[in-house]
Write a protein that holds these residues in place. Structure first.
Motif, PDB file in Angstrom:
ATOM      1  N   PHE A  50      21.364  35.325  48.869  1.00 21.52           N
ATOM      2  CA  PHE A  50      20.646  35.148  50.124  1.00 21.52           C
ATOM      3  C   PHE A  50      21.558  34.558  51.195  1.00 21.52           C
ATOM      4  O   PHE A  50      21.574  35.030  52.347  1.00 21.52           O
ATOM      5  N   ILE A  51      22.347  33.552  50.845  1.00 20.88           N
ATOM      6  CA  ILE A  51      23.269  32.952  51.804  1.00 20.88           C
ATOM      7  C   ILE A  51      24.538  33.791  51.920  1.00 20.88           C
ATOM      8  O   ILE A  51      25.068  33.977  53.027  1.00 20.88           O
ATOM      9  N   ARG A  52      25.022  34.300  50.809  1.00 16.46           N
ATOM     10  CA  ARG A  52      26.257  35.079  50.835  1.00 16.46           C
ATOM     11  C   ARG A  52      26.137  36.294  51.747  1.00 16.46           C
ATOM     12  O   ARG A  52      26.996  36.524  52.604  1.00 16.46           O
ATOM     13  N   ASN A  53      25.083  37.075  51.551  1.00 12.01           N
ATOM     14  CA  ASN A  53      24.940  38.320  52.299  1.00 12.01           C
ATOM     15  C   ASN A  53      24.144  38.148  53.596  1.00 12.01           C
ATOM     16  O   ASN A  53      24.451  38.764  54.608  1.00 12.01           O
ATOM     17  N   GLY A  54      23.110  37.299  53.533  1.00 16.73           N
ATOM     18  CA  GLY A  54      22.226  37.174  54.688  1.00 16.73           C
ATOM     19  C   GLY A  54      22.741  36.269  55.787  1.00 16.73           C
ATOM     20  O   GLY A  54      22.285  36.364  56.928  1.00 16.73           O
ATOM     21  N   VAL A  55      23.700  35.388  55.445  1.00 12.38           N
ATOM     22  CA  VAL A  55      24.242  34.476  56.455  1.00 12.38           C
ATOM     23  C   VAL A  55      25.747  34.672  56.599  1.00 12.38           C
ATOM     24  O   VAL A  55      26.241  35.047  57.662  1.00 12.38           O
ATOM     25  N   GLY A  58      31.352  38.020  59.213  1.00 12.95           N
ATOM     26  CA  GLY A  58      31.995  39.326  59.135  1.00 12.95           C
ATOM     27  C   GLY A  58      32.512  39.628  57.749  1.00 12.95           C
ATOM     28  O   GLY A  58      32.903  38.713  57.003  1.00 12.95           O
ATOM     29  N   GLU A  59      32.535  40.873  57.408  1.00  8.60           N
ATOM     30  CA  GLU A  59      32.884  41.297  56.048  1.00  8.60           C
ATOM     31  C   GLU A  59      34.326  40.978  55.685  1.00  8.60           C
ATOM     32  O   GLU A  59      34.650  40.775  54.517  1.00  8.60           O
ATOM     33  N   ARG A  60      35.212  40.914  56.664  1.00  8.03           N
ATOM     34  CA  ARG A  60      36.631  40.716  56.372  1.00  8.03           C
ATOM     35  C   ARG A  60      36.952  39.290  55.910  1.00  8.03           C
ATOM     36  O   ARG A  60      37.817  39.094  55.042  1.00  8.03           O
ATOM     37  N   GLU A  61      36.254  38.293  56.448  1.00  4.49           N
ATOM     38  CA  GLU A  61      36.651  36.902  56.181  1.00  4.49           C
ATOM     39  C   GLU A  61      35.553  36.019  55.607  1.00  4.49           C
ATOM     40  O   GLU A  61      35.772  34.822  55.393  1.00  4.49           O
ATOM     41  N   PHE A  62      34.409  36.560  55.328  1.00  4.37           N
ATOM     42  CA  PHE A  62      33.272  35.709  54.975  1.00  4.37           C
ATOM     43  C   PHE A  62      33.384  35.040  53.601  1.00  4.37           C
ATOM     44  O   PHE A  62      32.832  33.962  53.378  1.00  4.37           O
ATOM     45  N   LYS A  63      34.104  35.671  52.664  1.00  3.53           N
ATOM     46  CA  LYS A  63      34.051  35.228  51.273  1.00  3.53           C
ATOM     47  C   LYS A  63      34.507  33.782  51.081  1.00  3.53           C
ATOM     48  O   LYS A  63      33.922  33.043  50.288  1.00  3.53           O
ATOM     49  N   ARG A  64      35.526  33.347  51.781  1.00  2.00           N
ATOM     50  CA  ARG A  64      36.034  31.997  51.561  1.00  2.00           C
ATOM     51  C   ARG A  64      35.121  30.920  52.110  1.00  2.00           C
ATOM     52  O   ARG A  64      35.293  29.736  51.806  1.00  2.00           O
ATOM     53  N   PHE A  65      34.135  31.315  52.910  1.00  3.62           N
ATOM     54  CA  PHE A  65      33.209  30.344  53.479  1.00  3.62           C
ATOM     55  C   PHE A  65      31.858  30.315  52.760  1.00  3.62           C
ATOM     56  O   PHE A  65      31.012  29.485  53.076  1.00  3.62           O
ATOM     57  N   VAL A  66      31.688  31.206  51.805  1.00  3.78           N
ATOM     58  CA  VAL A  66      30.418  31.249  51.075  1.00  3.78           C
ATOM     59  C   VAL A  66      30.133  29.940  50.337  1.00  3.78           C
ATOM     60  O   VAL A  66      29.014  29.415  50.415  1.00  3.78           O
ATOM     61  N   PRO A  67      31.103  29.354  49.613  1.00  7.22           N
ATOM     62  CA  PRO A  67      30.794  28.112  48.871  1.00  7.22           C
ATOM     63  C   PRO A  67      30.268  26.982  49.748  1.00  7.22           C
ATOM     64  O   PRO A  67      29.284  26.324  49.385  1.00  7.22           O
ATOM     65  N   ILE A  68      30.879  26.745  50.893  1.00 17.13           N
ATOM     66  CA  ILE A  68      30.430  25.624  51.722  1.00 17.13           C
ATOM     67  C   ILE A  68      29.067  25.912  52.340  1.00 17.13           C
ATOM     68  O   ILE A  68      28.230  25.013  52.469  1.00 17.13           O
ATOM     69  N   LEU A  69      28.796  27.170  52.681  1.00 17.85           N
ATOM     70  CA  LEU A  69      27.494  27.513  53.258  1.00 17.85           C
ATOM     71  C   LEU A  69      26.387  27.420  52.209  1.00 17.85           C
ATOM     72  O   LEU A  69      25.287  26.927  52.502  1.00 17.85           O
ATOM     73  N   VAL A  70      26.661  27.885  51.008  1.00 14.68           N
ATOM     74  CA  VAL A  70      25.673  27.779  49.923  1.00 14.68           C
ATOM     75  C   VAL A  70      25.398  26.309  49.612  1.00 14.68           C
ATOM     76  O   VAL A  70      24.246  25.904  49.421  1.00 14.68           O
ATOM     77  N   THR A  71      26.455  25.506  49.585  1.00 10.69           N
ATOM     78  CA  THR A  71      26.292  24.076  49.305  1.00 10.69           C
ATOM     79  C   THR A  71      25.434  23.397  50.357  1.00 10.69           C
ATOM     80  O   THR A  71      24.503  22.645  50.032  1.00 10.69           O
ATOM     81  N   PHE A  72      25.736  23.653  51.627  1.00  9.57           N
ATOM     82  CA  PHE A  72      24.957  23.058  52.708  1.00  9.57           C
ATOM     83  C   PHE A  72      23.493  23.464  52.625  1.00  9.57           C
ATOM     84  O   PHE A  72      22.592  22.624  52.745  1.00  9.57           O
ATOM     85  N   PHE A  73      23.239  24.753  52.423  1.00  7.41           N
ATOM     86  CA  PHE A  73      21.861  25.235  52.440  1.00  7.41           C
ATOM     87  C   PHE A  73      21.020  24.593  51.350  1.00  7.41           C
ATOM     88  O   PHE A  73      19.936  24.059  51.611  1.00  7.41           O
ATOM     89  N   LEU A 102      34.069  18.579  61.995  1.00  3.78           N
ATOM     90  CA  LEU A 102      35.479  18.425  61.639  1.00  3.78           C
ATOM     91  C   LEU A 102      36.033  19.701  61.014  1.00  3.78           C
ATOM     92  O   LEU A 102      37.187  20.093  61.279  1.00  3.78           O
ATOM     93  N   TYR A 103      35.218  20.345  60.196  1.00  8.72           N
ATOM     94  CA  TYR A 103      35.657  21.587  59.551  1.00  8.72           C
ATOM     95  C   TYR A 103      35.853  22.684  60.583  1.00  8.72           C
ATOM     96  O   TYR A 103      36.805  23.461  60.511  1.00  8.72           O
ATOM     97  N   TRP A 104      34.964  22.739  61.565  1.00  6.81           N
ATOM     98  CA  TRP A 104      35.051  23.725  62.649  1.00  6.81           C
ATOM     99  C   TRP A 104      36.347  23.531  63.443  1.00  6.81           C
ATOM    100  O   TRP A 104      37.056  24.501  63.748  1.00  6.81           O
ATOM    101  N   ILE A 105      36.681  22.290  63.780  1.00 10.21           N
ATOM    102  CA  ILE A 105      37.909  22.009  64.519  1.00 10.21           C
ATOM    103  C   ILE A 105      39.140  22.325  63.664  1.00 10.21           C
ATOM    104  O   ILE A 105      40.123  22.916  64.143  1.00 10.21           O
ATOM    105  N   TYR A 106      39.074  21.960  62.383  1.00 11.33           N
ATOM    106  CA  TYR A 106      40.196  22.250  61.475  1.00 11.33           C
ATOM    107  C   TYR A 106      40.465  23.749  61.395  1.00 11.33           C
ATOM    108  O   TYR A 106      41.624  24.187  61.494  1.00 11.33           O
ATOM    109  N   LEU A 107      39.416  24.542  61.240  1.00  3.62           N
ATOM    110  CA  LEU A 107      39.584  25.994  61.156  1.00  3.62           C
ATOM    111  C   LEU A 107      40.134  26.562  62.457  1.00  3.62           C
ATOM    112  O   LEU A 107      40.960  27.488  62.444  1.00  3.62           O
ATOM    113  N   GLY A 108      39.677  26.011  63.582  1.00  3.08           N
ATOM    114  CA  GLY A 108      40.156  26.494  64.873  1.00  3.08           C
ATOM    115  C   GLY A 108      41.635  26.259  65.060  1.00  3.08           C
ATOM    116  O   GLY A 108      42.368  27.165  65.489  1.00  3.08           O
TER     117      GLY A 108
END
Length: 269
Positions: free
Chosen positions: A82-87, A93-108, A143-149
């Protein structure tokens, strides 16, 4: 729910007393540093319980993975997808989303479980109704947003986030000021307060409904008892509505987190 609210709703003189924040946020279990209001309380205990429950759920549901999943495995995979595909996939985006799935699933699921604690009898405390929890979660995202930027753009990250493309030069200074305030100051505040304020207000409304119902039913007479039945029905309705809000707020927090991540790694503002 009514029984738990009774002490906050009445007194020996039979006068209605609305529940306060002190009634909602219970005393600390292991107090220390009383002058600073710190200590190990019910909120901290529930946070630890939520971490244990979430870890157990995903470990147990994936421990004996089968090609044809059973009900428990299917539940775990569906929750993750649900979070992996729906968010993550849809927003980042399909090209870069995979490395951010763990943190998004954890937050949700962390926010979801801690929100739903507010609707579980005896627990009845959404830990995110404490502003410190909301600040901590939003601070991590910030902080994570600034780090990624800076990781993606280096020193140009500030320009990417404050200089929109296609803006006329005449109004560009004003737009830059607005973007700085919006992205670097308002964003983390609204990200945290949206979660905190919604959970606290919903929790307070439920407590007020329960307190009013208990007062009308046990202290009122005649017509007042009839009104107590109406407030009970309204309280049940608000209770069910609050469960929906608890789920939606977890989703909104994670959706905004994905949007912020996407903005920090994209080439254009």
């Amino acid at each position: 729910m009514i029984a738990l609210a009774l002490p906050a709703s009445t007194s020996q003189d039979g006068v209605f007393h609305a529940p306060t924040l002190e009634d909602l946020h219970l005393p600390e279990i292991l107090p220390w540093g009383a002058e600073y209001g710190t200590g190990f309380g019910k909120q901290m205990l529930l946070i630890l319980i939520s971490v244990a429950l979430i870890a157990w759920f995903f470990i147990a549901s994936s421990k004996k993975g089968k090609l044809v999943p059973g009900k428990f495995q299917f539940l775990g995979e569906s929750a993750y997808s649900f979070i992996r595909n729906g968010v993550a996939k849809d927003v980042i985006g399909e090209r870069e989303f995979k490395r951010f799935v763990p943190i998004l699933v954890t937050f949700f699921f962390f926010i979801l479980v801690n929100n739903l604690f507010g609707s579980i009898p005896l627990l009845q405390l959404p830990t995110t109704s404490h502003v410190g929890t909301a600040y901590a979660l939003a601070g991590i995202v910030y902080l994570y947003w600034i780090y990624l930027g800076f990781q993606r753009h280096g020193g140009k990250f500030f320009k990417v986030m404050t200089v929109p493309s296609g803006v006329p030069k005449a109004i560009l200074p004003l737009i830059i000021v607005i973007e700085i305030i919006s992205n670097f100051f308002v964003r983390p505040i609204t990200h945290s307060l949206r979660l905190f304020a919604t959970m606290l207000s919903g929790h307070l409304i439920i407590a007020l409904s329960a307190a009013g119902t208990s007062y009308l039913l046990f202290e009122g007479e005649g017509l007042m008892k009839g009104l107590g039945v109406l407030t009970l029905a309204g309280g049940v309705g608000m209770y069910l509505f609050e469960i929906l809000i608890q789920v939606l707020q977890a989703y909104v927090f994670v959706l905004l987190t994905a949007i912020y991540i996407q903005g920090s790694i994209s080439d254009a503002h």
